[in-house]
Design an enzyme around this catalytic site. Sequence first.
Site, PDB file in Angstrom:
ATOM      1  N   ASP A  66       0.980  -1.604  -0.102  1.00 57.56           N
ATOM      2  CA  ASP A  66       0.130   0.414  -0.482  1.00 57.56           C
ATOM      3  C   ASP A  66       0.413   0.875  -0.194  1.00 57.56           C
ATOM      4  OD1 ASP A  66       0.771  -0.616   2.669  1.00 57.56           O
ATOM      5  OD2 ASP A  66      -1.187  -0.987   3.796  1.00 57.56           O
ATOM      6  N   ASP A 135      -7.802  -1.714  14.349  1.00 60.06           N
ATOM      7  CA  ASP A 135      -9.526  -2.053  13.625  1.00 60.06           C
ATOM      8  C   ASP A 135      -9.444  -3.304  12.521  1.00 60.06           C
ATOM      9  OD1 ASP A 135      -8.147  -1.123  11.510  1.00 60.06           O
ATOM     10  OD2 ASP A 135      -9.730   0.665  11.403  1.00 60.06           O
ATOM     11  N   HIS A 137      -8.124  -3.933  10.234  1.00 55.62           N
ATOM     12  CA  HIS A 137      -7.164  -3.730   8.891  1.00 55.62           C
ATOM     13  C   HIS A 137      -6.274  -4.948   7.945  1.00 55.62           C
ATOM     14  CE1 HIS A 137      -5.126  -0.374  10.003  1.00 55.62           C
ATOM     15  NE2 HIS A 137      -4.097  -0.763   9.084  1.00 55.62           N
ATOM     16  N   GLU A 142      -9.870  -0.812   5.146  1.00 53.51           N
ATOM     17  CA  GLU A 142      -9.488  -0.326   6.135  1.00 53.51           C
ATOM     18  C   GLU A 142     -11.624  -1.276   6.762  1.00 53.51           C
ATOM     19  OE1 GLU A 142      -8.726   0.733   8.044  1.00 53.51           O
ATOM     20  OE2 GLU A 142      -7.716   3.213   8.242  1.00 53.51           O
TER      21      GLU A 142
HETATM   22  C1  GLP Z   1      -0.022   1.011   7.834  1.00 53.91           C
HETATM   23  C2  GLP Z   1      -0.138  -0.302   7.103  1.00 53.91           C
HETATM   24  C3  GLP Z   1      -0.624  -1.947   7.114  1.00 53.91           C
HETATM   25  C4  GLP Z   1       0.007  -2.067   8.823  1.00 53.91           C
HETATM   26  C5  GLP Z   1      -0.798  -1.670   9.734  1.00 53.91           C
HETATM   27  C6  GLP Z   1      -0.124  -2.134  11.092  1.00 53.91           C
HETATM   28  O1  GLP Z   1      -1.821   0.409   8.495  1.00 53.91           O
HETATM   29  N1  GLP Z   1      -0.899   0.088   6.007  1.00 53.91           N
HETATM   30  O2  GLP Z   1       0.069  -2.818   6.566  1.00 53.91           O
HETATM   31  O3  GLP Z   1       0.109  -4.170   9.208  1.00 53.91           O
HETATM   32  O4  GLP Z   1      -0.155  -0.042   9.705  1.00 53.91           O
HETATM   33  O5  GLP Z   1       1.026  -1.167  11.995  1.00 53.91           O
HETATM   34  P1  GLP Z   1       2.056  -1.183  12.722  1.00 53.91           P
HETATM   35  O6  GLP Z   1       3.520  -3.023  12.377  1.00 53.91           O
HETATM   36  O7  GLP Z   1       3.046  -0.699  13.172  1.00 53.91           O
HETATM   37  O8  GLP Z   1       1.372  -2.040  14.004  1.00 53.91           O
END
Ligand code: GLP
Length: 259
Positions: A66, A135, A137, A142
Amino acid sequence: MEVVIHPDSGAVARTTADIVQGRLEQGHAALGLATGSTPLGAYRELIRRHRQEGLSFARAQAFTLDEYLGLPPEHLGSYRSVIRREFTDSVDFPDRAVHSLDGHAPDPVAEAARYEAAIAAAGGIDVQILGIGTDGHIGFNEPMSSLASRTRIKTLTEQTRRDNARFFPAPEDVPHHVLTQGLATIRDARHLLLIGLGEAKAEAIAAAVEGPLAAACPASSLQLHPHTTVLVDQAAASRLQHREYYEYTLAQKPDWQAY
Ligand code: GLP
């Protein structure tokens, strides 16, 4: 889904690296790379194996999940920059083999279509590493994302903007819009690794693994995939109802059975 509960994040990182290494050693591999803090331990372990044990990425390709819309590619917060800084620049990945969405593309709809075509042209993704948002995702899909979604523009929830504010100079700098592989795009990968670390992810992991298949928890769409490995530490596993069964299954795992 195979749920693997490890004592700590170091063990999760090593198992993730083992799975990636196993695929790399089979020849040309297309890796799907998540950003965020969750996969960093696995990336550090892969960098260590590259430096100390000669693990090579020279014949691999990478696709990020992304990207923020509106950030130029060289922006420090863009996922194109992050994945290079945190991982691919520290191993022998050819730079041209590291693919990402262009958050600055003049036509984001065309950019999403180009990315889908690039993944298809690479023969699809072999191993996709995924973190999970609080949440539920995955990527930037989302809650209420279509379970059939492909790469497209999404609007971030305020919760995700708050969660990710630590990567930006100020909370208001977090973009509102993103490009993300869709849930169906992600499920096209042949092996999915969903990683959850820490108490903050416990509820999302429980909903993804044991909750109903529902757009309200986008990660639950991985229940439709025939080969998903869920790698969690003790804290992220703490809300799982069937925890004892997962631990029993892992303890009984035959030596010949790979992840
Ligand atoms: C972002 C990314 C996701 C990731 C999520 C969790 O939103 N787009 O790919 O999994 O954060 O992040 P973290 O690993 O820092 O908790």
